[in-house]
Design a protein around this motif. Structure first.
Motif, PDB file in Angstrom:
ATOM      1  N   VAL A   1      -5.054   0.020   3.845  1.00  0.00           N
ATOM      2  CA  VAL A   1      -4.393  -1.228   4.228  1.00  0.00           C
ATOM      3  C   VAL A   1      -5.375  -2.184   4.912  1.00  0.00           C
ATOM      4  O   VAL A   1      -5.127  -3.383   5.002  1.00  0.00           O
ATOM      5  CB  VAL A   1      -3.173  -0.931   5.128  1.00  0.00           C
ATOM      6  CG1 VAL A   1      -3.593  -0.693   6.574  1.00  0.00           C
ATOM      7  CG2 VAL A   1      -2.152  -2.049   5.060  1.00  0.00           C
TER       8      VAL A   1
ATOM      9  N   THR B   1       0.826  -1.203   0.000  1.00  0.00           N
ATOM     10  CA  THR B   1       0.000   0.000   0.000  1.00  0.00           C
ATOM     11  C   THR B   1       0.862   1.255   0.000  1.00  0.00           C
ATOM     12  O   THR B   1       0.563   2.232  -0.698  1.00  0.00           O
ATOM     13  CB  THR B   1      -0.949  -0.004   1.210  1.00  0.00           C
ATOM     14  OG1 THR B   1      -1.721  -1.205   1.202  1.00  0.00           O
ATOM     15  CG2 THR B   1      -1.886   1.190   1.162  1.00  0.00           C
TER      16      THR B   1
ATOM     17  N   ALA C   1      -3.156   5.699   3.208  1.00  0.00           N
ATOM     18  CA  ALA C   1      -2.574   4.355   3.225  1.00  0.00           C
ATOM     19  C   ALA C   1      -3.087   3.569   4.423  1.00  0.00           C
ATOM     20  O   ALA C   1      -3.392   2.368   4.309  1.00  0.00           O
ATOM     21  CB  ALA C   1      -1.053   4.444   3.254  1.00  0.00           C
TER      22      ALA C   1
ATOM     23  N   GLU D   1      -8.131  -2.948   3.606  1.00  0.00           N
ATOM     24  CA  GLU D   1      -8.869  -3.555   2.492  1.00  0.00           C
ATOM     25  C   GLU D   1     -10.376  -3.293   2.589  1.00  0.00           C
ATOM     26  O   GLU D   1     -11.190  -4.207   2.519  1.00  0.00           O
ATOM     27  CB  GLU D   1      -8.595  -5.060   2.436  1.00  0.00           C
ATOM     28  CG  GLU D   1      -7.122  -5.414   2.291  1.00  0.00           C
ATOM     29  CD  GLU D   1      -6.885  -6.919   2.311  1.00  0.00           C
ATOM     30  OE1 GLU D   1      -6.538  -7.469   1.254  1.00  0.00           O
ATOM     31  OE2 GLU D   1      -7.048  -7.530   3.390  1.00  0.00           O
TER      32      GLU D   1
ATOM     33  N   GLU E   1       2.045   1.629  -3.502  1.00  0.00           N
ATOM     34  CA  GLU E   1       0.960   2.051  -4.394  1.00  0.00           C
ATOM     35  C   GLU E   1       0.709   3.548  -4.299  1.00  0.00           C
ATOM     36  O   GLU E   1       0.421   4.211  -5.295  1.00  0.00           O
ATOM     37  CB  GLU E   1      -0.325   1.292  -4.052  1.00  0.00           C
ATOM     38  CG  GLU E   1      -1.512   1.660  -4.921  1.00  0.00           C
ATOM     39  CD  GLU E   1      -2.792   0.964  -4.486  1.00  0.00           C
ATOM     40  OE1 GLU E   1      -3.810   1.110  -5.181  1.00  0.00           O
ATOM     41  OE2 GLU E   1      -2.776   0.278  -3.447  1.00  0.00           O
TER      42      GLU E   1
END
Length: 261
Positions: free
Chosen positions: A162, A130, A158, A164, A133
């Motif tokens: 993280v 993450t 982030a 999800e 990304e």
């Protein structure tokens, strides 16, 4: 996908209600950014906080539909399950003490940790992925308190991702950012929504930016919400009627505000 059905948000004190936003029926699709717009004091923050359970919803139903088409009433979920399925980034500045950027991001895995509270190899992998990304890997070892507003915002995003989540809610995410960073953030949120297939809902005062970069708008006016595509809401005059003032007029052709002459 997030669906609001007959939602009323506001405050309840000593048995009396103060309704800020009422009779809300709206949808925020998956894989897209939905921007919540409205004048100052219209109730944007109140609505968002109520949707995710940070303050009581006066009435109505908030439904989260997953990738398999299964519906769940968001506010009926346990706090732990809701924390796994949703992530929230608020405007309040956080005091992270001496935590590093990576340690702040790792907090986003808390709903998944067991009794011991230790990160697994998968947790560490997700944190690293993450950070990469969001192009924040270089901030991992820095003290969070010593970073710029833009850098902090990237790490807080982030931390949210993280976990999800299926739903990402942000309240004025560009409030402390300069112009370039605001554009970068909106572009990043669009990429995240599309790439991860999640629902992103954010409130903002950046009307022109939202018109250019959001996929869908929720517009608060007179305690009600109307929704639609940005182009449609510009064309039918809703944006001009809501945000025009004595000294500023919205130009539908350019999608910008100009000073009245």
């Amino acid at each position: 996908m997030l669906t609001l059905t007959d939602v009323a948000a506001g405050y309840r004190h000593r048995g009396r209600e103060r309704v800020i936003v009422d009779e809300v029926d709206a949808v925020a699709p998956s894989g897209a950014v939905t921007a919540l717009l409205g004048p100052n004091g219209a109730g944007k923050s109140t609505l968002l906080r109520s949707l995710v359970g940070l303050q009581p919803l006066l009435r109505g139903r908030v439904t989260l539909t997953d990738a398999r088409g299964r519906d769940a009433e968001l506010l009926q979920l346990s706090p732990r399950e809701r924390a796994r399925r949703t992530a929230v980034v608020l405007t309040e500045r956080i005091d992270a003490g001496l935590l590093t950027g990576r340690e702040v991001v790792e907090l986003g895995r808390h709903p998944y940790l067991g009794l011991i509270g230790r990160l697994t190899d998968r947790d560490r992998f997700l944190v690293g992925e993450t950070l990469a990304e969001l192009q924040a890997g270089d901030l991992a070892g820095e003290r969070f308190a010593e970073l710029s507003d833009g850098q902090r915002q990237r790490l807080l995003l982030a931390r949210a991702l993280v976990g999800e989540p299926e739903l990402l809610v942000l309240d004025e995410p560009s409030a402390f950012l300069d112009v370039g960073a605001r554009v970068d953030l909106m572009a990043l949120l669009r990429r995240i929504a599309r790439g991860r297939g999640i629902t992103v809902v954010l409130s903002t005062h950046e009307v022109e930016l939202a018109l250019r970069m959001a996929d869908r708008l929720w517009l608060i006016q007179d305690h009600r919400i109307t929704s639609g595509a940005p182009d449609t809401m510009v064309a039918d005059g809703r944006i001009a009627r809501t945000f025009g003032t004595r000294h500023a007029v919205f130009d539908a052709a350019s999608g910008t505000f100009r000073v009245r002459t």
